[in-house]
Design a protein around this motif. Structure first.
Motif, mmCIF file in Angstrom:
data_model
loop_
_atom_site.group_PDB
_atom_site.id
_atom_site.type_symbol
_atom_site.label_atom_id
_atom_site.label_comp_id
_atom_site.label_asym_id
_atom_site.label_seq_id
_atom_site.Cartn_x
_atom_site.Cartn_y
_atom_site.Cartn_z
ATOM 1 N N PRO A 114 10.204 1.809 -5.639
ATOM 2 C CA PRO A 114 10.297 3.270 -5.557
ATOM 3 C C PRO A 114 9.482 4.003 -6.613
ATOM 4 O O PRO A 114 9.245 5.215 -6.476
ATOM 5 C CB PRO A 114 11.805 3.535 -5.714
ATOM 6 N N TRP A 115 9.046 3.311 -7.641
ATOM 7 C CA TRP A 115 8.186 3.916 -8.657
ATOM 8 C C TRP A 115 6.740 4.053 -8.182
ATOM 9 O O TRP A 115 5.941 4.750 -8.816
ATOM 10 C CB TRP A 115 8.197 3.074 -9.936
ATOM 11 N N LEU A 116 6.400 3.395 -7.081
ATOM 12 C CA LEU A 116 5.030 3.332 -6.589
ATOM 13 C C LEU A 116 4.847 4.258 -5.393
ATOM 14 O O LEU A 116 5.705 4.335 -4.516
ATOM 15 C CB LEU A 116 4.725 1.891 -6.165
ATOM 16 N N GLN A 117 3.717 4.958 -5.348
ATOM 17 C CA GLN A 117 3.393 5.796 -4.199
ATOM 18 C C GLN A 117 2.474 4.990 -3.273
ATOM 19 O O GLN A 117 1.303 4.780 -3.595
ATOM 20 C CB GLN A 117 2.709 7.080 -4.662
ATOM 21 N N ALA A 118 3.014 4.522 -2.164
ATOM 22 C CA ALA A 118 2.268 3.672 -1.234
ATOM 23 C C ALA A 118 2.206 4.357 0.127
ATOM 24 O O ALA A 118 3.239 4.643 0.730
ATOM 25 C CB ALA A 118 2.942 2.306 -1.110
ATOM 26 N N ASN A 119 1.003 4.615 0.592
ATOM 27 C CA ASN A 119 0.821 5.292 1.873
ATOM 28 C C ASN A 119 -0.333 4.658 2.646
ATOM 29 O O ASN A 119 -1.155 3.929 2.090
ATOM 30 C CB ASN A 119 0.551 6.787 1.647
ATOM 31 N N THR A 120 -0.388 4.956 3.924
ATOM 32 C CA THR A 120 -1.419 4.404 4.782
ATOM 33 C C THR A 120 -2.010 5.506 5.658
ATOM 34 O O THR A 120 -1.486 6.625 5.700
ATOM 35 C CB THR A 120 -0.859 3.245 5.631
#
Length: 275
Positions: free
Chosen positions: A172-178
């Motif tokens: 949840p600390w990471l911003q991961a998008n596609t």
């Protein structure tokens, strides 16, 4: 920032613009001479060389990058390919599955410690609207039976979105998008008539790179999301299946083996989402 597949097409334009904005960009390519030439052209901070279809090379290049830097703010998983006919890597894995899915899965996992040490860290993974025609063949992800280039490609692009959703859930600390970059006029998939048509009628690589650049550099709220034309968009229903995302993660772990490097505080590891 680290950009894979950065020697041509939207990967090159993404790396070029991020460097222009002042980021220390490392470009990852397969051909040493071409990669060095591109790095000099765009003012990149460094280069990495690997054939990402081979997991041993993915591990090696991740280790090399960890030895160079202490943190990573943005990873752009851009490298990918389309294969009309079935091929296997030297490690014996079907190439679409290896390059389009297993490589970003493993590279991201191996670089999580650097991302954990970064500032507002992000992982941007280039998917495609082709995910809508995909399904994960859990019993035969390498298409050992009934290979279809489109089916294999659609599966891999669906896997990009499912992987990103599970990555976001676990970290949840990471911003991961596609994202879907659009139908871009590049050399991608030139042995396929539809991609060839897109090269004549599609948008420019500069235009196709805009959503990748947006997700890498601009303010973005939330994680585990899918973007088209720099706007959040709802993907196909099968891309929202968190049970499938968890199952894909576990299958991918089986393929690439245990991780030598993982943050001790990665949240949600091994916990299946409720659904």
């Amino acid at each position: 920032m680290l950009v894979t597949g950065a020697t041509g097409g939207i990967g090159l334009e993404t790396a070029r613009e991020l460097a222009r904005r002042g980021a220390a960009v490392t470009v990852l390519g397969r051909n040493p001479e071409k990669t060095a030439r591109v790095a000099a052209e765009i003012g990149a901070a460094g280069t990495l060389i690997a054939d990402l279809a081979e997991m041993q090379q993915v591990r090696q290049v991740a280790a090399e990058f960890r030895d160079r830097v202490g943190s990573l703010d943005v990873l752009v998983n851009n490298a990918g390919a389309f294969y009309t006919e079935r091929h296997e890597s030297r490690e014996g894995t079907e190439l679409t599955w290896a390059l389009n899915h297993l490589a970003p899965f493993l590279l991201t996992r191996e670089l999580l410690p650097l991302l954990r040490a970064g500032k507002a860290s992000r992982v941007v993974t280039v998917s495609s609207g082709a995910h809508a025609m995909g399904r994960i063949r859990f019993d035969d992800p390498e298409f050992r039976r009934g290979y279809s280039g489109w089916a294999a490609y659609g599966q891999s692009k669906l896997a990009n979105i499912l992987f990103t959703r599970e990555l976001a859930r676990r970290n949840p600390w990471l911003q991961a998008n596609t994202l879907h970059p659009g139908f871009v006029s590049t050399g991608f998939g030139q042995d396929n008539p539809l991609f060839s048509l897109g090269s004549r009628l599609g948008i420019s690589p500069q235009q196709g790179a805009q959503t990748s650049i947006h997700l890498a550099a601009d303010p973005i709220g939330g994680s585990g999301r899918y973007f088209v034309e720099s706007r959040e968009t709802l993907p196909a229903a099968q891309a929202l299946d968190d049970g499938a995302a968890y199952r894909l993660w576990m299958l991918s772990e089986e393929y690439v083996g245990g991780a030598a490097y993982l943050p001790s505080d990665v949240e949600g590891r091994g916990q299946q989402p409720a659904h």
